[in-house]
Design an enzyme around this catalytic site. Structure first.
Site, mmCIF file in Angstrom:
data_model
loop_
_atom_site.group_PDB
_atom_site.id
_atom_site.type_symbol
_atom_site.label_atom_id
_atom_site.label_comp_id
_atom_site.label_asym_id
_atom_site.label_seq_id
_atom_site.Cartn_x
_atom_site.Cartn_y
_atom_site.Cartn_z
ATOM 1 N N GLY A 179 0.806 -1.212 0.000
ATOM 2 C CA GLY A 179 0.000 0.000 0.000
ATOM 3 C C GLY A 179 0.842 1.265 0.000
ATOM 4 O O GLY A 179 1.760 1.410 0.811
ATOM 5 N N CYS A 229 -9.569 2.063 3.547
ATOM 6 C CA CYS A 229 -8.913 3.047 4.411
ATOM 7 C C CYS A 229 -9.943 3.957 5.083
ATOM 8 O O CYS A 229 -10.970 4.290 4.507
ATOM 9 C CB CYS A 229 -7.960 3.903 3.590
ATOM 10 S SG CYS A 229 -6.617 2.971 2.855
#
Length: 299
Positions: free
Chosen positions: A44, A128
């Site tokens: 990520g 997220c």
């Protein structure tokens, strides 16, 4: 025999790796020929450097593991300037997992990656937390999911894969929302929210208390969700969650996945991906399947 397409992305086989389990690919170069992979998803990447969550942040569980790493990475500029030049020569699809805490951050990261010639796709991690909405994950509501995907679609011009969270009531509804907002593909599942307790110390095993459950324990849930989503959208689906063998991968393909990602199994056997590729080829030959696309979505 094994070639598949995800929108404009051509894969020599359907086997890719899951973000956060394969580093930047370099870490596995001593164990496998990276060029044999259909593609790999780098860890990520966020707008700026992140240290991640405090330790301990990983714990083994029955048939799986919990992690709460917290997107530790050097930020998008470091990736573009330092990491990308080291891996851009590879003859496979390099996909960047894009993460952020705001729509602006997602767009910033996506636009910078868009400029890299040898990165043909991104995987948008909408699990997220949105700091402007009280920490609620972008991917937990159709409206929020569509909003971030639509914004990124305006600044990103290559293949856009959206990674879906399983921690929702109706994952097919989320998938349809991101499809409508411009996603070229969806990948699922991300980790399931879980927790482990140290009964001797009488406290959570991880500093962050909860974490994401991955590994073989989640596979039946992942297969079910892939099947549901594949019947709900017209865009390609990438399946992941507990895949350790070629037989596992075939389940996902039959459920409707065009390609798969291998995650936690990389920690157990760093050569598992090429073993799965070899296993897929052997299975196809044994069952008279001349093209892997023949079994995609057959269930």
């Amino acid at each position: 025999m094994l070639a598949v397409n995800i929108h404009n992305l051509k894969l020599k086989n359907p086997v890719m790796t899951a973000s956060g389990t394969f580093g930047y690919g370099e870490e596995f170069a001593d164990f496998i020929d990276l060029n044999r992979l259909g593609g790999f998803v780098v860890k990520g990447t966020t707008g700026s450097h992140r240290e991640g969550n405090p330790y301990p942040r990983m714990v083994e569980t029955p048939s799986g593991m919990l992690n709460s790493v917290g997107l530790q990475n050097g930020g998008v500029e470091k990736f573009c300037k330092e990491v990308y030049p080291r891996i851009k020569h590879l003859d496979t699809n390099i996909i960047v997992n894009v993460s952020g805490s705001s729509i602006e951050e997602y767009c910033d990261v996506a636009s910078q990656v868009d400029a890299l010639d040898r990165i043909p796709a991104i995987e948008l991690n909408i699990s997220c937390p949105n700091v402007k909405h009280g920490g609620m994950g972008f991917g937990t509501q159709p409206g929020m999911a569509a909003e971030v995907v639509a914004a990124v679609r305006k600044v990103y011009h290559k293949t856009l894969i959206v990674k879906l969270s399983p921690n929702v009531t109706n994952i097919a509804e989320i998938a349809k929302a991101v499809e409508g907002a411009g996603a070229d593909s969806v990948s699922l599942i991300n980790t399931l929210l879980g927790m482990a307790i140290d009964i001797e110390r009488r406290r959570p095993c991880m500093a962050n208390i909860t974490g994401g459950l991955s590994g073989p324990a989640v596979k039946p849930v992942a297969v079910r969700m892939v099947w549901q989503v594949a019947h709900a959208v017209k865009i390609p689906v990438v399946g992941l969650g507990g895949i350790c063998t070629a037989e596992d991968a075939i389940e996902f393909l039959m459920a409707g996945a065009t390609a798969i990602e291998v995650g936690t199994a990389n920690f157990i056997d760093p050569a598992v991906t090429v073993k799965i590729i070899d296993g897929l080829e052997a299975w196809c030959k044994a069952h008279g399947v001349s093209d892997i696309n023949e079994i995609i979505g057959i269930v």
